[in-house]
Design an enzyme around this catalytic site. Structure first.
Site: not given
Length: 314
Positions: A178, A191
């Protein structure tokens, strides 16, 4: 008779469009020929992007090792790939059950992957666990689970496959990460931390394995917009004007599973070291984070204080 000046621009557009079309067709043909016979391991082949990626590599004649946490979904993907394929041009995929949240069995999975074809040419690490919540609402147990799936799992698998690549002095690691491996946002503490960690690992690995002829590629993308065609769900717009603009760009843009899968194939073919798949707003945010950190933090803080952000978390 000379060409009228008014026709120059349209003619140039037509020429450039033709060149671009030919270039894309040549690259599409080369992408299939370059992956033929390569052993490609996909860690999460049952996701939307993973299944699309598996389809592209399968059509290109790669020898696939499809991994995933659900055996039923793996078999369903297997059936869909084999049902419409030409056995003379494609290989029957191998299936391996892989769940990064179960770290105790990773060593057995590494052995099973190695036994499929005896080697690994490309390892695509695309498994990911997403969590969005205020830090005070996340337990340490959840933090550890996210780190297992997003960090410890991929690096354990990479370390297990690495000796096979070093022996043959060839191979490629592809980390599908990401953009939050580069740009941390609120309410994604564990995350973003896991994405930063795995990004750093593969960046270090790239330098260490170059002498063995092994390449490392990282693809940093914005959120995967699986429902882009249906439009984003309606939400109450933020009251802060600047954050409202940024939020609108983040919510109306994204990477479709298909476009991300095609980018993975291109990255494997070209062996690009780093790819950033994002629209202009994240690009600008990355530069602002580096050049004007105080301004960046102020904008992000304004977004957190906005009532609409709290509403999205409910």
């Amino acid at each position: 008779m000379g060409l009228p000046s008014v026709m120059v621009l349209p003619l140039l557009i037509v020429v450039f469009a033709g060149v671009y079309y030919v270039y894309n067709e040549v690259m599409r043909f080369m992408s299939k020929s370059m992956v033929r016979n390569k052993v490609v391991v996909i860690t999460d082949a049952v996701s939307g992007m993973g299944s699309e990626c598996a389809r592209l590599f399968h059509e290109g004649g790669a020898r696939l090792v499809l991994c995933g946490p659900s055996w039923d979904k793996l078999e369903s993907l297997y059936d869909s790939l084999c049902s419409g394929s030409d056995p003379s041009k494609t290989f029957t995929p191998k299936l391996v059950l892989l769940d990064f949240s179960d770290m105790e069995n990773i060593s057995d999975v590494v052995t099973e992957i190695g036994e499929c074809y005896g080697c690994v040419d490309v390892l695509i690490c695309n498994s990911s666990m997403k969590v969005k919540a205020p830090v005070q609402n996340l337990s340490l147990e959840m933090d550890k689970t996210v780190m297992d799936v997003n960090y410890f799992g991929p690096i354990t698998l990479a370390k297990g496959v690495l000796p096979l690549m070093i022996t043959r002095r060839m191979g490629q690691f592809v980390l599908v990460n990401s953009i939050q491996g580069k740009l941390a946002l609120p309410f994604r503490t564990c995350y973003a931390a896991s994405k930063h960690a795995v990004q750093a690992f593969f960046d270090c690995l790239r330098a260490e394995v170059e002498e063995y002829g092994i390449s490392v590629s990282t693809i940093s993308h914005t959120f995967i917009n699986a429902v882009a065609e249906n439009g984003a769900p309606s939400q109450t717009p933020p009251t802060n004007p600047l954050w409202a603009y940024i939020s609108s760009k983040l919510n109306t843009h994204g990477v479709t599973p298909s476009s991300l899968a095609h980018e993975i194939v291109r990255t494997v073919n070209r062996q690009n070291r780093e790819v950033l798949l994002a629209h202009p707003v994240p690009w600008v945010a990355l530069y602002i984070r580096s050049l004007l950190p105080s301004f960046f933090f102020a904008v992000v803080a304004a977004g957190v204080k906005d009532g609409a952000m709290d509403e999205q978390l409910k």
